[in-house]
Enzyme design. Structure first.
Site, short mmCIF file in Angstrom:
data_model
loop_
_atom_site.label_atom_id
_atom_site.label_comp_id
_atom_site.label_asym_id
_atom_site.label_seq_id
_atom_site.Cartn_x
_atom_site.Cartn_y
_atom_site.Cartn_z
CB CYS A 197 -0.94 0.01 1.19
SG CYS A 197 -2.05 -1.40 1.21
CG HIS A 227 -3.33 3.30 2.06
ND1 HIS A 227 -3.72 2.97 0.79
CD2 HIS A 227 -3.49 2.18 2.82
CE1 HIS A 227 -4.08 1.69 0.77
NE2 HIS A 227 -3.94 1.19 1.99
CG ASN A 253 -6.60 -1.12 0.94
OD1 ASN A 253 -5.87 -0.61 0.10
ND2 ASN A 253 -6.14 -1.66 2.05
O1 UT7 Z 1 -3.91 -1.38 3.55
C1 UT7 Z 1 -3.16 -2.12 4.46
C2 UT7 Z 1 -3.59 -1.82 5.77
N1 UT7 Z 1 -4.82 -2.48 6.08
C3 UT7 Z 1 -5.56 -1.98 6.99
O2 UT7 Z 1 -5.22 -0.92 7.47
C4 UT7 Z 1 -6.76 -2.73 7.50
C5 UT7 Z 1 -6.75 -2.64 9.00
N2 UT7 Z 1 -7.82 -3.32 9.67
C6 UT7 Z 1 -9.11 -2.96 9.59
O3 UT7 Z 1 -9.48 -2.11 8.82
C7 UT7 Z 1 -10.09 -3.59 10.55
O4 UT7 Z 1 -9.39 -4.31 11.53
C8 UT7 Z 1 -11.13 -4.53 9.88
C9 UT7 Z 1 -12.12 -3.69 9.09
C10 UT7 Z 1 -10.41 -5.50 8.96
C11 UT7 Z 1 -11.90 -5.30 10.93
O5 UT7 Z 1 -12.51 -4.41 11.85
P1 UT7 Z 1 -12.40 -4.68 13.42
O6 UT7 Z 1 -13.17 -3.64 14.07
O7 UT7 Z 1 -10.94 -4.78 13.73
O8 UT7 Z 1 -13.14 -6.07 13.56
P2 UT7 Z 1 -12.59 -7.46 14.10
O9 UT7 Z 1 -11.59 -8.03 13.15
O10 UT7 Z 1 -12.18 -7.30 15.52
O11 UT7 Z 1 -13.91 -8.35 14.03
C12 UT7 Z 1 -15.05 -8.06 14.84
C13 UT7 Z 1 -16.12 -9.07 14.54
C14 UT7 Z 1 -15.63 -10.52 14.58
O12 UT7 Z 1 -16.66 -11.31 15.15
P3 UT7 Z 1 -16.58 -11.77 16.69
O13 UT7 Z 1 -15.29 -12.55 16.79
O14 UT7 Z 1 -16.55 -10.50 17.49
O15 UT7 Z 1 -17.81 -12.59 16.86
C15 UT7 Z 1 -15.49 -10.90 13.13
O16 UT7 Z 1 -15.66 -12.27 12.90
O17 UT7 Z 1 -16.65 -8.88 13.22
C16 UT7 Z 1 -16.63 -10.12 12.50
N3 UT7 Z 1 -16.42 -9.86 11.08
C17 UT7 Z 1 -17.41 -9.61 10.21
N4 UT7 Z 1 -18.74 -9.55 10.36
C18 UT7 Z 1 -19.47 -9.25 9.28
C19 UT7 Z 1 -15.23 -9.76 10.42
N5 UT7 Z 1 -15.45 -9.46 9.13
C20 UT7 Z 1 -16.79 -9.37 8.97
C21 UT7 Z 1 -17.62 -9.07 7.87
N6 UT7 Z 1 -18.95 -9.03 8.08
N7 UT7 Z 1 -17.12 -8.80 6.66
#
Ligand code: UT7
Length: 322
Positions: free
Chosen positions: A113, A249, A279
């Site tokens: 990225c 980004h 992204n």
């Molecule tokens: O470009 C390179 C850099 N990349 C980034 O900067 C990305 C950085 N990360 C992020 O943007 C975020 O961490 C995400 C958007 C990927 C995830 O958001 P989060 O607030 O960190 O969520 P999480 O991974 O802690 O997941 C929370 C919950 C989980 O369920 P439980 O374990 O709490 O029951 C996941 O399984 O959300 C669930 N989950 C989803 N639910 C519905 C994860 N993906 C999805 C989805 N739809 N697509």
């Protein structure tokens, strides 16, 4: 003093749009979750006959048209991508051929990225030290090709697209500073598990798909934007008000909001396209810059700060007068 100045900017997005509602039909996710956690509403996806080079080529042509330069004027082509058309030749060489930029050196950079900022840094150093007069820096990606469409934790995050900038040697201020960094210790947090030298294991369902520990990457990205803000403040002797526009980004709206807060910049001075593009890795910054130039927000003479963070980890920033 000699500067490298952006004289043309261009971009291209594939026609096909995939909305959050479309994704709801493909996997266990919801429009509400995606919007709340990422700010993303839709993303563009390359057609079967489109590739990273074909996207990059169109963006390059738009940038060259704005700069009023021809292929024969180019002294360097850099393509930042982590989704090249082929292993060899480099995507930059494929674009060089299609442009007809005969004998102009052409290389790919993979800094994920942060690739466009790495490319700007390299082109800037090349031009100001007399390597040539004009460089084309392209950020182009077809991330849909390395997305696991069965993994809801990553599939909702990425899109395809390309952006490009023409840089020319000038006496007028252009790129004012660049800072690029990397730390390879966190390879496991954001990677494709397989690849060329490690091989592919398609039979086990493990192709070269993006895998990410989203939460850990999120925290790291926010902390890095903090250190980036401090580097920038030092460059400006504390005068952050000199920055007209911040173009981060585009990975997640929550990361963009946190970065803007660290810089003390109000959101009306931040260019955000993550809602429409998702992204697009190395393409995200030039795509956002092109949009804001063409809709009239960014004007000649404005001071821009761009910053990125991605797999590697790599990160970087650049300050420039447009
Ligand atoms: O470009 C390179 C850099 N990349 C980034 O900067 C990305 C950085 N990360 C992020 O943007 C975020 O961490 C995400 C958007 C990927 C995830 O958001 P989060 O607030 O960190 O969520 P999480 O991974 O802690 O997941 C929370 C919950 C989980 O369920 P439980 O374990 O709490 O029951 C996941 O399984 O959300 C669930 N989950 C989803 N639910 C519905 C994860 N993906 C999805 C989805 N739809 N697509």
């Amino acid at each position: 003093m000699t500067y490298a100045r952006i004289t043309g900017i261009g971009s291209y997005l594939p026609e096909k749009v995939l909305t959050n509602k479309d994704l709801e039909k493909m996997m266990d996710t919801s429009d509400e979750w995606i919007r709340e956690r990422t700010g993303i509403k839709r993303r563009h996806i390359a057609a079967d006959d489109e590739t990273t080079s074909s996207l990059g080529l169109i963006a390059a042509r738009h940038a060259m048209e704005m700069a009023d330069v021809t292929a024969g004027d180019l002294d360097m082509i850099i393509v930042a991508t982590c989704t090249p058309d082929k292993v060899i030749p480099g995507t930059a060489c494929i674009i060089q051929r299609h442009l007809g930029a005969k004998r102009c050196p052409a290389i790919d950079i993979n800094a994920a990225c942060s690739g466009f900022i790495y490319g700007l840094d390299q082109a800037n150093r090349y031009l100001v030290t007399g390597g040539g007069r004009r460089a084309l820096v392209i950020g182009a990606e077809t991330l849909s090709r390395i997305t696991d469409w069965h993994d809801r934790t990553t599939a909702v995050l990425f899109g395809d697209g390309a952006g490009a900038a023409v840089l020319e040697v000038s006496d007028e201020p252009g790129i004012l500073s660049t800072h690029i960094h990397a730390n390879g210790e966190f390879e496991d947090l954001l990677q494709t598990r397989n690849g060329v030298s490690l091989g592919f294991d398609a039979s086990a369902g493990l192709g070269a798909f993006i895998e990410m520990n989203g939460n850990a990457v999120f925290k790291r990205a926010v902390a890095t934007f903090d250190s980036m803000a401090r580097e920038t403040v030092a460059d400006l002797d504390g005068h952050l008000e000199d920055i007209d526009w911040f173009i981060p980004h585009q990975a997640n709206m929550r990361i963009i909001l946190a970065a803007a807060k660290k810089l003390g910049m109000s959101m009306d001075r931040v260019i955000a396209t993550v809602d429409e593009h998702a992204n697009t890795s190395a393409a995200s910054i030039p795509l956002a810059m092109d949009l804001a130039v063409r809709d009239g927000r960014i004007k000649r003479g404005d001071t821009l700060l761009i910053g990125a963070f991605g797999a590697g980890f790599t990160w970087g920033s650049a300050m420039l007068e447009f």
